[in-house]
Write an enzyme that holds these catalytic residues in place. Structure first.
Site, mmCIF file in Angstrom:
data_model
loop_
_atom_site.group_PDB
_atom_site.id
_atom_site.type_symbol
_atom_site.label_atom_id
_atom_site.label_comp_id
_atom_site.label_asym_id
_atom_site.label_seq_id
_atom_site.Cartn_x
_atom_site.Cartn_y
_atom_site.Cartn_z
ATOM 1 N N MET A 1 -1.746 -5.268 -5.314
ATOM 2 C CA MET A 1 -1.149 -4.864 -4.037
ATOM 3 C C MET A 1 -1.921 -5.417 -2.858
ATOM 4 O O MET A 1 -3.093 -5.747 -2.958
ATOM 5 C CB MET A 1 -1.051 -3.339 -3.930
ATOM 6 N N CYS A 2 -1.205 -5.536 -1.753
ATOM 7 C CA CYS A 2 -1.794 -5.812 -0.453
ATOM 8 C C CYS A 2 -1.098 -4.861 0.526
ATOM 9 O O CYS A 2 -0.441 -3.921 0.093
ATOM 10 C CB CYS A 2 -1.651 -7.280 -0.062
ATOM 11 N N HIS A 3 -1.227 -5.105 1.794
ATOM 12 C CA HIS A 3 -0.696 -4.151 2.766
ATOM 13 C C HIS A 3 0.807 -3.904 2.580
ATOM 14 O O HIS A 3 1.251 -2.769 2.453
ATOM 15 C CB HIS A 3 -1.019 -4.604 4.185
ATOM 16 N N LEU B 1 0.848 -1.193 0.000
ATOM 17 C CA LEU B 1 0.000 0.000 0.000
ATOM 18 C C LEU B 1 0.884 1.244 0.000
ATOM 19 O O LEU B 1 1.681 1.446 0.911
ATOM 20 C CB LEU B 1 -0.918 -0.001 1.225
#
Length: 153
Positions: free
Chosen positions: A89-91, A11
């Site tokens: 995307m992820c965290h 992120l």
């Protein structure tokens, strides 16, 4: 960059926004269970990027691998060149993103050693064996053949 016009990330924060602008993204696949920050949502809205939040279906157990359903949904989008340029995307861009990209590499017929090397490069010391097992056992026959595949497929 994963492939031409296909990117991966954690992120981003406000400092990353000028770089992201230069990518001219059409879509972002967001795999984290948490809601993205308001700053990020504002950026996506300002740039007219379509945010696809697949991760909200996932329970917040960080040790549980991403579901097959989420991976297949992500791959449907990734394998459709009309969605490009696109970012996954992820965290932190490690585990959920790494699992989806690992499954993509299986679709591309990479060998498992190369897939795991790439996964581990991004996961660093936080490698999750359950994610590697998921990638290894992922059935590529479940992936739908795209009507307009990217040229690298």
């Amino acid at each position: 960059m994963v492939e031409e016009d296909l990117y991966r990330s954690g992120l981003p924060n406000e400092l990353n926004f000028p770089f992201l602008e230069r990518l001219h993204l059409k879509h972002i696949i967001y795999l984290a269970p948490d809601e993205p920050t308001q700053q990020f949502l504002n950026f996506v809205d300002d740039q007219e990027i379509v945010l696809i939040h697949l991760g909200k279906e996932v329970k917040k157990n960080p040790w549980k691998p991403i579901s097959e359903e989420v991976v297949l949904s992500a791959l449907d989008l990734i394998l459709d060149s009309s969605q490009y340029p696109i970012m996954v995307m992820c965290h932190l861009g490690r585990h959920r993103t790494g699992t989806v990209i690992g499954c993509l590499r299986k679709v591309q017929r990479w060998n498992l050693t190369s897939i795991f090397e790439e996964y581990r490069r991004y996961a660093g010391s936080k490698v999750r064996l359950l994610n590697e097992q998921f990638i290894e056992l992922f059935d590529t026959d479940l992936v739908r053949q795209p009507q307009s595949p990217p040229k690298w497929l």
